[in-house]
Every structure is written in C-alpha cells, then in structure tokens.
Design a protein around this motif. Structure first.
Motif, PDB file in Angstrom:
ATOM      1  N   ALA A  86      40.366  35.216  44.467  1.00 27.12           N
ATOM      2  CA  ALA A  86      41.064  36.273  45.202  1.00 27.12           C
ATOM      3  C   ALA A  86      42.576  36.188  44.986  1.00 27.12           C
ATOM      4  O   ALA A  86      43.151  35.102  44.883  1.00 27.12           O
ATOM      5  N   ASP A  87      43.192  37.364  44.905  1.00 24.84           N
ATOM      6  CA  ASP A  87      44.651  37.430  44.803  1.00 24.84           C
ATOM      7  C   ASP A  87      45.125  38.681  45.538  1.00 24.84           C
ATOM      8  O   ASP A  87      44.335  39.356  46.216  1.00 24.84           O
ATOM      9  N   SER A  88      46.399  39.007  45.410  1.00 23.19           N
ATOM     10  CA  SER A  88      46.951  40.140  46.151  1.00 23.19           C
ATOM     11  C   SER A  88      46.288  41.451  45.743  1.00 23.19           C
ATOM     12  O   SER A  88      46.132  42.357  46.567  1.00 23.19           O
ATOM     13  N   GLU A  89      45.860  41.560  44.475  1.00 29.55           N
ATOM     14  CA  GLU A  89      45.204  42.789  44.023  1.00 29.55           C
ATOM     15  C   GLU A  89      43.815  42.931  44.639  1.00 29.55           C
ATOM     16  O   GLU A  89      43.461  43.994  45.163  1.00 29.55           O
ATOM     17  N   THR A  90      43.009  41.863  44.603  1.00 29.23           N
ATOM     18  CA  THR A  90      41.661  41.964  45.164  1.00 29.23           C
ATOM     19  C   THR A  90      41.713  42.204  46.670  1.00 29.23           C
ATOM     20  O   THR A  90      40.830  42.869  47.227  1.00 29.23           O
ATOM     21  N   LYS A  91      42.739  41.681  47.328  1.00 32.48           N
ATOM     22  CA  LYS A  91      42.794  41.814  48.797  1.00 32.48           C
ATOM     23  C   LYS A  91      43.127  43.234  49.252  1.00 32.48           C
ATOM     24  O   LYS A  91      42.922  43.563  50.418  1.00 32.48           O
ATOM     25  N   THR A  92      43.606  44.080  48.347  1.00 34.06           N
ATOM     26  CA  THR A  92      43.775  45.486  48.714  1.00 34.06           C
ATOM     27  C   THR A  92      42.429  46.200  48.797  1.00 34.06           C
ATOM     28  O   THR A  92      42.326  47.264  49.403  1.00 34.06           O
ATOM     29  N   MET A  93      41.392  45.589  48.195  1.00 32.28           N
ATOM     30  CA  MET A  93      40.055  46.183  48.178  1.00 32.28           C
ATOM     31  C   MET A  93      39.050  45.388  49.015  1.00 32.28           C
ATOM     32  O   MET A  93      38.064  45.952  49.496  1.00 32.28           O
ATOM     33  N   PHE A  94      39.313  44.087  49.171  1.00 31.88           N
ATOM     34  CA  PHE A  94      38.363  43.172  49.815  1.00 31.88           C
ATOM     35  C   PHE A  94      39.203  42.066  50.446  1.00 31.88           C
ATOM     36  O   PHE A  94      39.845  41.290  49.736  1.00 31.88           O
ATOM     37  N   PRO A  95      39.254  41.965  51.778  1.00 31.63           N
ATOM     38  CA  PRO A  95      40.309  41.182  52.436  1.00 31.63           C
ATOM     39  C   PRO A  95      40.089  39.682  52.487  1.00 31.63           C
ATOM     40  O   PRO A  95      40.887  38.969  53.113  1.00 31.63           O
ATOM     41  N   PHE A  96      39.060  39.166  51.817  1.00 37.35           N
ATOM     42  CA  PHE A  96      38.708  37.762  51.970  1.00 37.35           C
ATOM     43  C   PHE A  96      39.222  36.906  50.807  1.00 37.35           C
ATOM     44  O   PHE A  96      39.372  37.380  49.684  1.00 37.35           O
ATOM     45  N   ASP A  97      39.439  35.606  51.106  1.00 36.81           N
ATOM     46  CA  ASP A  97      39.718  34.614  50.067  1.00 36.81           C
ATOM     47  C   ASP A  97      38.380  34.108  49.527  1.00 36.81           C
ATOM     48  O   ASP A  97      37.539  33.626  50.292  1.00 36.81           O
ATOM     49  N   PHE A  98      38.199  34.192  48.220  1.00 35.37           N
ATOM     50  CA  PHE A  98      36.919  33.809  47.618  1.00 35.37           C
ATOM     51  C   PHE A  98      37.157  33.253  46.226  1.00 35.37           C
ATOM     52  O   PHE A  98      38.212  33.453  45.611  1.00 35.37           O
ATOM     53  N   THR A  99      36.156  32.582  45.712  1.00 33.35           N
ATOM     54  CA  THR A  99      36.041  32.278  44.284  1.00 33.35           C
ATOM     55  C   THR A  99      34.655  32.718  43.841  1.00 33.35           C
ATOM     56  O   THR A  99      33.661  32.432  44.521  1.00 33.35           O
ATOM     57  N   LEU A 100      34.594  33.438  42.728  1.00 34.14           N
ATOM     58  CA  LEU A 100      33.328  33.835  42.116  1.00 34.14           C
ATOM     59  C   LEU A 100      33.198  33.101  40.790  1.00 34.14           C
ATOM     60  O   LEU A 100      34.046  33.251  39.905  1.00 34.14           O
ATOM     61  N   LEU A 101      32.145  32.295  40.663  1.00 38.96           N
ATOM     62  CA  LEU A 101      31.858  31.576  39.423  1.00 38.96           C
ATOM     63  C   LEU A 101      30.653  32.201  38.745  1.00 38.96           C
ATOM     64  O   LEU A 101      29.616  32.427  39.390  1.00 38.96           O
ATOM     65  N   VAL A 102      30.790  32.484  37.466  1.00 39.74           N
ATOM     66  CA  VAL A 102      29.692  33.039  36.668  1.00 39.74           C
ATOM     67  C   VAL A 102      29.406  32.058  35.537  1.00 39.74           C
ATOM     68  O   VAL A 102      30.252  31.828  34.676  1.00 39.74           O
ATOM     69  N   LYS A 103      28.210  31.470  35.567  1.00 42.58           N
ATOM     70  CA  LYS A 103      27.844  30.437  34.593  1.00 42.58           C
ATOM     71  C   LYS A 103      26.676  30.903  33.738  1.00 42.58           C
ATOM     72  O   LYS A 103      25.659  31.368  34.256  1.00 42.58           O
ATOM     73  N   ASN A 136      36.498  30.795  50.530  1.00 42.18           N
ATOM     74  CA  ASN A 136      37.701  29.991  50.730  1.00 42.18           C
ATOM     75  C   ASN A 136      38.473  30.420  51.973  1.00 42.18           C
ATOM     76  O   ASN A 136      39.559  29.896  52.241  1.00 42.18           O
ATOM     77  N   ASP A 137      37.928  31.369  52.703  1.00 40.05           N
ATOM     78  CA  ASP A 137      38.606  31.939  53.869  1.00 40.05           C
ATOM     79  C   ASP A 137      38.342  31.064  55.100  1.00 40.05           C
ATOM     80  O   ASP A 137      37.511  30.152  55.079  1.00 40.05           O
ATOM     81  N   GLN A 138      39.037  31.391  56.181  1.00 38.42           N
ATOM     82  CA  GLN A 138      38.859  30.688  57.453  1.00 38.42           C
ATOM     83  C   GLN A 138      37.894  31.431  58.370  1.00 38.42           C
ATOM     84  O   GLN A 138      37.732  31.046  59.533  1.00 38.42           O
ATOM     85  N   ARG A 139      37.258  32.478  57.869  1.00 40.80           N
ATOM     86  CA  ARG A 139      36.351  33.299  58.666  1.00 40.80           C
ATOM     87  C   ARG A 139      35.102  33.605  57.852  1.00 40.80           C
ATOM     88  O   ARG A 139      35.067  33.396  56.634  1.00 40.80           O
ATOM     89  N   LEU A 174      28.611  34.664  54.696  1.00 39.10           N
ATOM     90  CA  LEU A 174      28.832  33.287  54.269  1.00 39.10           C
ATOM     91  C   LEU A 174      29.888  32.671  55.163  1.00 39.10           C
ATOM     92  O   LEU A 174      30.987  33.216  55.312  1.00 39.10           O
ATOM     93  N   ALA A 175      29.558  31.522  55.760  1.00 37.43           N
ATOM     94  CA  ALA A 175      30.495  30.851  56.655  1.00 37.43           C
ATOM     95  C   ALA A 175      31.684  30.304  55.881  1.00 37.43           C
ATOM     96  O   ALA A 175      31.609  30.042  54.673  1.00 37.43           O
ATOM     97  N   ALA A 176      32.781  30.110  56.567  1.00 38.05           N
ATOM     98  CA  ALA A 176      33.995  29.554  55.958  1.00 38.05           C
ATOM     99  C   ALA A 176      33.681  28.222  55.283  1.00 38.05           C
ATOM    100  O   ALA A 176      33.001  27.361  55.845  1.00 38.05           O
ATOM    101  N   GLY A 177      34.151  28.084  54.030  1.00 37.06           N
ATOM    102  CA  GLY A 177      33.968  26.850  53.288  1.00 37.06           C
ATOM    103  C   GLY A 177      32.622  26.688  52.617  1.00 37.06           C
ATOM    104  O   GLY A 177      32.415  25.729  51.861  1.00 37.06           O
ATOM    105  N   GLU A 178      31.694  27.631  52.856  1.00 40.00           N
ATOM    106  CA  GLU A 178      30.353  27.528  52.279  1.00 40.00           C
ATOM    107  C   GLU A 178      30.266  28.265  50.938  1.00 40.00           C
ATOM    108  O   GLU A 178      31.156  29.034  50.582  1.00 40.00           O
ATOM    109  N   HIS A 179      29.177  28.019  50.210  1.00 45.95           N
ATOM    110  CA  HIS A 179      28.960  28.728  48.950  1.00 45.95           C
ATOM    111  C   HIS A 179      27.558  29.306  48.917  1.00 45.95           C
ATOM    112  O   HIS A 179      26.653  28.860  49.619  1.00 45.95           O
ATOM    113  N   TYR A 180      27.395  30.318  48.073  1.00 41.68           N
ATOM    114  CA  TYR A 180      26.153  31.090  47.947  1.00 41.68           C
ATOM    115  C   TYR A 180      25.821  31.156  46.474  1.00 41.68           C
ATOM    116  O   TYR A 180      26.699  31.389  45.633  1.00 41.68           O
TER     117      TYR A 180
END
Length: 293
Positions: free
Chosen positions: A96-113, A130-133, A278-284
C-alpha cells in the motif's frame, strides 16, 4: 520488467506490471496462455485485488467515506516489486502507498508467488494486513487460455468438465452485477461443449462453497491430447468466460474468493457479497494450480 522461469517441462513469464503471468509454454512448444491480443481482450491472467468483479456504481463506502474503484480492483494495473526468486519460483510484492489509499484505505501487502512443479504452475496469492484495524477485501485470478491449442482444431472441438461432476448453483450477472435472486442450476454431471452460446449471458459463474474443484478444458475427441486443468481447494466461485460476440480464441477459468456486488448491494464495503475480512497483523492465502498437458 518480464521475469522467466523454466524447469525443462514448462517455461513461464511473469510481468512486474500486475505480477501477471504472461506465458505458459510447454516443452512441446505449445503456448497455453492467451497472448493478450487487444482485438479481443488485452490481458493474459490478471490478479484481482482488492475486489473481484464490479462494484455497484463503481464505488463503495467505508467508515463514512466513499471510494471509487474499477472492476476487479487496481492490482492488475500496478507495478509490483521482485520479493524473492529461487530456481523454481518467483514472488512479486505490492505494498500500500498513497496512490492505493485513494482507492482502498488499508495498509496491506499482496504477495503473488508462482512455483513450477513438473507440468504445473502453482499460484499463491497472500494478503497481509499491515493495518491496525480489520481489513475487508477480496482476491481472485483471471487466467485465459488459448483455444484451440492447435491450428488444425477449432474452438468448438473442445469441452469443459468439472470434478466433482455434478450440478452447481450458477450466479447470473445483470449489468455485470451478481443477481443471486435469479440463481439457477447448471449441469456439469457430464462435460459441457465449449460453444459461443455458452457465454451469451456473460461469465458462467459456479458457486463452489469452498469445496475442492478441478476444471478442465480438453478436446471432445481423444486424439487431441492437449488441454489445461485448473485446480482450487477453497475458492468460493469459479468463473468461465470468453467474449461472446467477437469469436475470441480463448477461454478463461477464473478462481475467485469474492464476487461482483449484488444488484441490491447497499454500497457498504463490510456488507459486500462474499467479502473476506482479516484481523490486524494476520495474513490470508488463496492458492490454485494450472496443469497443462
């Protein structure tokens, strides 16, 4: 940037834009993945995040604020960074960065393997909050495959089979939105011919209820020995799609862990049909396999 992986049986290419798989070529020389001819559909196998499908009015509301978001989300159009590469795998990351947050307000990481295992490409989609909520999201994939797989065959030489072979609930689309009120059954107790009319009402969406499923497209006659099987262990839906009115030479088999807004959606993100949280700090983790032969 395009990355290449090969194991002697398969060679794949992955584009850093969208972390999109852009080639799946067998040792037999066959290119199985659709090559994004823009006359029909200019994508190969986009990653869908943070939504699957279309939002009602292309917008949603969260915590009192409205956001605009196009069909299937923004990940497919974003530049990913190389996270890790081994002899048989490559992992791309979007944070997540300032651009993604204009569309989706959460802090995240998406990994594609992507991992090569003989004639199979294993795909893992991992979402990290990566968010607190609590975070609300959907993830999915949209791979398209060449059909026919040989210049001597035709589109309607092929069929789709589903394992387990049975009837499935089919979710119709109405102006690209889910119309669960009109849900019907579709019979896959035996293989279904791939014909243009199969897609006349847009994508054929099967409700899987997170059961393990294999979807295969292959020739009706056994002397055509090549095909593709997509396997998923816990997807909520699978979409089957090709462009109905353009005679497009591809078919998509799309594992989805979410779906388009319902026609009666209230626009609240946390109420969205099939939304995951997804709870804060968790992964899916969502995973599917593409096996070619």
């Amino acid at each position: 940037m395009v990355f290449t992986l090969s194991n002697g049986q398969l060679t794949i290419q992955v584009n850093s834009k969208g972390a999109e798989l852009s080639s799946v070529k067998g040792a037999n020389g066959i290119e199985y993945l659709w090559q994004a001819d823009s006359r029909f559909w200019g994508r190969h196998a986009p990653v869908l995040f943070p939504i699957v499908g279309r939002l009602k009015n292309d917008q949603y509301e969260y915590n009192g604020q409205k956001y605009s978001l196009g069909q299937h989300g923004f990940a497919r159009d974003m530049e990913f960074k190389l996270h890790e590469q081994t002899d048989d795998s490559i992992t791309m990351a979007l944070t997540a960065d300032s651009e993604t947050k204009t569309m989706f307000p959460f802090d995240f990481t998406l990994l594609v393997k992507y991992t090569l295992d003989q004639q199979t490409v294993r795909v893992n989609l991992t979402v990290i909050n990566n968010d607190q909520r609590e975070m609300f999201f959907s993830v999915g994939a949209h791979p398209a495959f060449n059909i026919p797989l040989s210049s001597t065959h035709a589109f309607d030489d092929y069929q789709i089979s589903v394992d387990p072979a049975k009837q499935f609930d089919r979710i119709p689309l109405e102006n690209s939105l889910s119309a669960a009120k009109d849900e019907k059954l579709i019979d896959f107790s035996s293989p279904v011919p791939i014909e243009r009319d199969l897609f006349k009402d847009d994508a054929v969406i099967l409700a899987l209820n997170e059961q393990p499923v294999k979807v295969t497209f292959e020739a009706k006659r056994h002397e055509f020995e090549h095909g593709v099987t997509l396997t998923t262990n816990n997807a909520k839906y699978v979409g089957l799609w090709s462009q109905y009115d353009k005679d497009a030479p591809f078919v998509c088999i799309e594992p989805w862990w979410g779906i388009a807004d319902d026609v009666n959606a209230d626009g609240q993100l946390q109420h969205k049909k099939a939304i995951d949280k997804l709870a804060a700090g968790e992964h899916y983790n969502a995973q599917y396999d593409i096996t070619v032969y």
